[in-house]
Design an enzyme around this catalytic site. Structure first.
Site, PDB file in Angstrom:
ATOM      1  CB  CYS A  51      -0.962   0.007   1.175  1.00  0.00           C
ATOM      2  SG  CYS A  51      -0.175   0.262   2.782  1.00  0.00           S
ATOM      3  CB  CYS A 123      12.475 -10.451  12.251  1.00  0.00           C
ATOM      4  SG  CYS A 123      13.256 -11.621  11.159  1.00  0.00           S
TER       5      CYS A 123
END
Length: 138
Positions: A51, A123
């Site tokens: 997005c 992560c």
């Protein structure tokens, strides 16, 4: 849950391509040490590949040697959302999603001893990100 950006799964699949769709929309994981941004030192801003929302800044990226880009803080407290992930039996984790579109980004871990200001390691899958270099932002 309602997100600012919502699309059908067919739209996501068409826009993202097979590999990015698998990670971002099906909560997959790219193989360790294969991602585009794992070792990059480029200064800039990391955005959600799905997005375009701003997620992380290079100033919070650090070397964790885990095989994926690691950050100790999101760009804004509202940039990401977290939720419990029990997809691996006996190994509870905390999933990280884009707060704008709900796409899966990776996981966050706490207390691993990296000496970061937050004691967190976001992560994040490289394929979930796009990097805008600082010199391209002007």
């Amino acid at each position: 849950m309602g997100y600012k950006i919502e699309k059908s799964e067919e739209q996501w699949r068409e826009e993202l391509g097979e590999d990015a769709y698998h990670v971002l929309r099906e909560a997959g994981t790219e193989r360790a040490f294969t991602g585009e941004y794992t070792d990059t030192k480029t200064v800039g801003v990391y955005h959600c590949r799905a997005c375009g929302a701003e997620l992380f800044r290079s100033s919070t990226k650090f070397e964790s040697h885990c095989g994926w880009p690691s950050f100790y803080d999101p760009a804004d407290t509202d940039a990401v959302e977290t939720r419990p992930d029990h997809s691996i039996p006996g190994r509870p984790r905390t999933e990280v999603r884009c707060a704008t579109c709900g796409s899966h980004l990776g996981h966050v871990f706490e207390g691993e001893g990296y000496g970061t200001p937050t004691d967190l390691r976001y992560c994040i899958n490289s394929i979930a990100l796009t990097l805008t270099p600082a010199d391209a932002e002007s």
